[in-house]
Design a protein around this motif. Structure first.
Motif: not given
Length: 225
Positions: A76, A104-106, A145, A148, A115, A126, A108
Protein backbone atom coordinates in the motif's frame (compact mmCIF):
# COMPACT_ATOMS: atom_id res chain seq x y z
CA UNK A 1 15.26 -34.02 26.44
CA UNK A 2 14.60 -33.00 22.84
CA UNK A 3 18.31 -32.60 22.21
CA UNK A 4 18.99 -36.09 23.60
CA UNK A 5 16.36 -37.72 21.38
CA UNK A 6 17.71 -35.99 18.26
CA UNK A 7 21.26 -37.07 19.11
CA UNK A 8 20.09 -40.65 19.61
CA UNK A 9 18.43 -40.66 16.20
CA UNK A 10 21.52 -39.17 14.57
CA UNK A 11 23.70 -41.89 16.09
CA UNK A 12 21.48 -44.55 14.55
CA UNK A 13 21.59 -42.85 11.17
CA UNK A 14 25.39 -42.57 11.41
CA UNK A 15 25.50 -46.33 12.00
CA UNK A 16 23.78 -46.90 8.67
CA UNK A 17 20.35 -47.80 10.04
CA UNK A 18 17.63 -46.95 7.52
CA UNK A 19 14.90 -44.47 8.43
CA UNK A 20 12.27 -47.23 8.36
CA UNK A 21 14.20 -49.26 10.98
CA UNK A 22 14.98 -46.46 13.42
CA UNK A 23 14.30 -47.16 17.09
CA UNK A 24 12.34 -44.13 18.25
CA UNK A 25 13.36 -42.78 21.68
CA UNK A 26 9.87 -41.36 22.18
CA UNK A 27 6.37 -42.66 21.61
CA UNK A 28 3.44 -41.49 19.54
CA UNK A 29 5.27 -41.36 16.20
CA UNK A 30 5.22 -43.66 13.21
CA UNK A 31 7.27 -43.49 10.03
CA UNK A 32 5.33 -43.99 6.83
CA UNK A 33 6.37 -44.04 3.19
CA UNK A 34 7.83 -40.75 1.91
CA UNK A 35 5.59 -38.27 0.10
CA UNK A 36 6.50 -35.67 -2.48
CA UNK A 37 6.31 -32.03 -1.46
CA UNK A 38 6.43 -28.76 -3.37
CA UNK A 39 8.33 -25.70 -2.21
CA UNK A 40 9.69 -22.65 -4.00
CA UNK A 41 12.71 -22.01 -1.79
CA UNK A 42 14.48 -23.09 1.40
CA UNK A 43 12.21 -20.88 3.52
CA UNK A 44 9.14 -22.80 2.42
CA UNK A 45 10.92 -26.13 2.99
CA UNK A 46 11.66 -24.96 6.53
CA UNK A 47 8.07 -23.80 6.90
CA UNK A 48 6.73 -27.26 6.10
CA UNK A 49 9.33 -28.98 8.27
CA UNK A 50 8.41 -26.88 11.30
CA UNK A 51 4.72 -27.52 10.80
CA UNK A 52 5.32 -31.27 10.55
CA UNK A 53 7.65 -31.43 13.54
CA UNK A 54 6.22 -28.79 15.87
CA UNK A 55 7.15 -30.97 18.85
CA UNK A 56 10.77 -29.87 18.38
CA UNK A 57 10.10 -26.16 18.54
CA UNK A 58 8.07 -23.20 17.38
CA UNK A 59 8.59 -20.83 14.50
CA UNK A 60 6.92 -17.65 13.30
CA UNK A 61 6.77 -19.34 9.90
CA UNK A 62 3.64 -21.09 11.17
CA UNK A 63 1.81 -17.80 11.79
CA UNK A 64 1.31 -15.75 8.65
CA UNK A 65 -1.06 -13.02 9.80
CA UNK A 66 1.67 -10.65 11.03
CA UNK A 67 3.82 -11.27 7.93
CA UNK A 68 0.89 -10.77 5.55
CA UNK A 69 -0.12 -7.57 7.36
CA UNK A 70 3.41 -6.17 6.99
CA UNK A 71 3.44 -7.11 3.31
CA UNK A 72 0.09 -5.41 2.70
CA UNK A 73 1.33 -2.22 4.37
CA UNK A 74 4.49 -2.25 2.25
CA UNK A 75 2.45 -2.77 -0.93
CA UNK A 76 0.00 0.00 0.00
CA UNK A 77 2.84 2.42 0.83
CA UNK A 78 4.55 1.72 -2.50
CA UNK A 79 1.30 2.27 -4.44
CA UNK A 80 0.57 5.52 -2.59
CA UNK A 81 4.10 6.83 -3.20
CA UNK A 82 3.76 6.15 -6.93
CA UNK A 83 0.37 7.88 -7.01
CA UNK A 84 1.73 10.90 -5.11
CA UNK A 85 4.76 11.22 -7.40
CA UNK A 86 2.58 10.86 -10.48
CA UNK A 87 0.16 13.57 -9.38
CA UNK A 88 3.00 15.92 -8.38
CA UNK A 89 4.66 15.86 -11.80
CA UNK A 90 4.89 19.28 -13.36
CA UNK A 91 3.17 18.08 -16.49
CA UNK A 92 -0.21 19.63 -17.10
CA UNK A 93 -1.11 16.99 -19.65
CA UNK A 94 -0.70 14.22 -17.05
CA UNK A 95 -2.49 15.91 -14.18
CA UNK A 96 -5.40 16.96 -16.38
CA UNK A 97 -5.84 13.46 -17.76
CA UNK A 98 -5.78 11.53 -14.49
CA UNK A 99 -8.98 10.80 -12.62
CA UNK A 100 -9.19 9.68 -8.95
CA UNK A 101 -11.40 6.73 -9.90
CA UNK A 102 -8.60 5.32 -12.08
CA UNK A 103 -6.64 4.35 -8.94
CA UNK A 104 -7.43 1.35 -6.73
CA UNK A 105 -10.27 0.19 -8.95
CA UNK A 106 -12.59 -2.51 -7.63
CA UNK A 107 -13.81 -4.88 -10.32
CA UNK A 108 -16.42 -7.57 -9.83
CA UNK A 109 -15.68 -10.59 -11.99
CA UNK A 110 -17.88 -13.59 -12.63
CA UNK A 111 -16.43 -15.55 -9.71
CA UNK A 112 -14.72 -12.98 -7.46
CA UNK A 113 -13.96 -9.32 -6.88
CA UNK A 114 -10.46 -7.90 -7.37
CA UNK A 115 -8.75 -4.53 -6.94
CA UNK A 116 -6.49 -3.15 -9.64
CA UNK A 117 -3.96 -0.48 -8.71
CA UNK A 118 -4.48 1.62 -11.82
CA UNK A 119 -6.87 1.21 -14.74
CA UNK A 120 -7.17 3.48 -17.76
CA UNK A 121 -8.80 2.48 -21.03
CA UNK A 122 -6.89 -0.59 -22.29
CA UNK A 123 -4.06 -0.40 -19.72
CA UNK A 124 -3.98 -1.84 -16.19
CA UNK A 125 -1.23 -1.94 -13.57
CA UNK A 126 -0.82 -3.44 -10.12
CA UNK A 127 1.79 -2.36 -7.58
CA UNK A 128 3.97 -4.31 -5.16
CA UNK A 129 7.42 -4.69 -3.64
CA UNK A 130 10.05 -7.39 -3.41
CA UNK A 131 12.22 -6.99 -0.31
CA UNK A 132 15.21 -9.05 0.83
CA UNK A 133 14.26 -10.75 4.07
CA UNK A 134 10.57 -10.79 3.14
CA UNK A 135 10.84 -12.96 0.06
CA UNK A 136 8.14 -15.54 0.79
CA UNK A 137 5.39 -13.11 1.79
CA UNK A 138 6.13 -10.63 -1.00
CA UNK A 139 6.28 -13.41 -3.60
CA UNK A 140 2.88 -14.77 -2.60
CA UNK A 141 1.30 -11.32 -2.74
CA UNK A 142 2.90 -10.41 -6.06
CA UNK A 143 1.69 -13.67 -7.56
CA UNK A 144 -1.87 -12.69 -6.57
CA UNK A 145 -1.36 -9.31 -8.27
CA UNK A 146 -0.35 -11.08 -11.47
CA UNK A 147 -3.28 -13.49 -11.30
CA UNK A 148 -5.74 -10.62 -10.72
CA UNK A 149 -4.59 -8.88 -13.89
CA UNK A 150 -4.92 -12.09 -15.85
CA UNK A 151 -8.42 -12.63 -14.44
CA UNK A 152 -9.58 -9.14 -15.46
CA UNK A 153 -8.22 -9.57 -18.97
CA UNK A 154 -9.82 -12.99 -19.39
CA UNK A 155 -13.16 -11.82 -18.03
CA UNK A 156 -13.17 -9.13 -20.75
CA UNK A 157 -15.23 -6.68 -18.71
CA UNK A 158 -12.39 -4.29 -19.51
CA UNK A 159 -10.64 -5.25 -22.78
CA UNK A 160 -6.96 -4.83 -21.90
CA UNK A 161 -4.08 -4.57 -24.35
CA UNK A 162 -1.37 -3.99 -21.77
CA UNK A 163 -1.09 -5.28 -18.18
CA UNK A 164 1.87 -4.67 -15.89
CA UNK A 165 3.05 -5.18 -12.33
CA UNK A 166 5.23 -2.27 -11.19
CA UNK A 167 7.53 -3.71 -8.53
CA UNK A 168 9.81 -1.85 -6.17
CA UNK A 169 12.96 -3.84 -5.44
CA UNK A 170 16.68 -3.17 -5.03
CA UNK A 171 18.88 -3.52 -8.11
CA UNK A 172 20.56 -6.91 -8.29
CA UNK A 173 24.03 -5.39 -8.06
CA UNK A 174 23.25 -3.85 -4.64
CA UNK A 175 22.34 -7.04 -2.77
CA UNK A 176 25.84 -8.49 -2.55
CA UNK A 177 25.83 -7.85 1.21
CA UNK A 178 23.16 -10.52 1.73
CA UNK A 179 24.09 -14.07 2.80
CA UNK A 180 24.44 -16.32 -0.24
CA UNK A 181 21.35 -18.38 0.57
CA UNK A 182 19.15 -15.33 1.04
CA UNK A 183 20.50 -13.74 -2.13
CA UNK A 184 19.79 -16.89 -4.13
CA UNK A 185 16.29 -17.13 -2.66
CA UNK A 186 15.61 -13.52 -3.64
CA UNK A 187 16.86 -13.98 -7.20
CA UNK A 188 15.06 -17.30 -7.66
CA UNK A 189 11.81 -15.73 -6.48
CA UNK A 190 12.19 -12.85 -8.92
CA UNK A 191 12.83 -15.31 -11.74
CA UNK A 192 9.80 -17.36 -10.68
CA UNK A 193 7.56 -14.28 -10.66
CA UNK A 194 8.79 -13.08 -14.04
CA UNK A 195 8.08 -16.52 -15.51
CA UNK A 196 4.58 -16.59 -13.98
CA UNK A 197 3.86 -13.09 -15.28
CA UNK A 198 5.15 -13.85 -18.77
CA UNK A 199 2.97 -16.97 -18.95
CA UNK A 200 -0.06 -14.76 -18.24
CA UNK A 201 0.83 -11.92 -20.63
CA UNK A 202 1.67 -9.60 -17.75
CA UNK A 203 4.82 -7.46 -17.89
CA UNK A 204 6.89 -7.63 -14.70
CA UNK A 205 8.69 -4.29 -14.32
CA UNK A 206 11.28 -3.59 -11.58
CA UNK A 207 11.99 -0.12 -10.19
CA UNK A 208 14.42 1.09 -7.54
CA UNK A 209 12.25 4.06 -6.51
CA UNK A 210 8.61 5.20 -6.62
CA UNK A 211 9.65 8.13 -8.82
CA UNK A 212 10.99 5.76 -11.49
CA UNK A 213 7.75 3.78 -11.36
CA UNK A 214 5.68 7.00 -11.56
CA UNK A 215 7.62 8.16 -14.62
CA UNK A 216 6.95 4.84 -16.31
CA UNK A 217 3.27 5.00 -15.40
CA UNK A 218 3.09 8.54 -16.80
CA UNK A 219 4.46 7.32 -20.13
CA UNK A 220 1.83 4.57 -20.20
CA UNK A 221 -0.94 7.10 -19.43
CA UNK A 222 0.18 9.28 -22.35
CA UNK A 223 0.41 6.25 -24.61
CA UNK A 224 -3.10 5.15 -23.64
CA UNK A 225 -4.56 8.58 -24.30
Amino acid sequence: MVGATVIDLQKQLDQGISVEDLSMPFGGFEIHSPRDGVARDINEVFDMAVRLSAVFGQSNFGTREEVEGATKRAFDDWAEQIRTDLLSMQTAQITQMLQPEEFNVRIKLSNKAVRIGFLRQHYAANFGVMRPGHTSGDTRSLKVKVFDLEAVRRDQIHPLDNTEVLVGCPPVETIGYLPRRERESFMNSLEFLETEARARSVTFKRFSSPHEAAQHLASQVLHAA
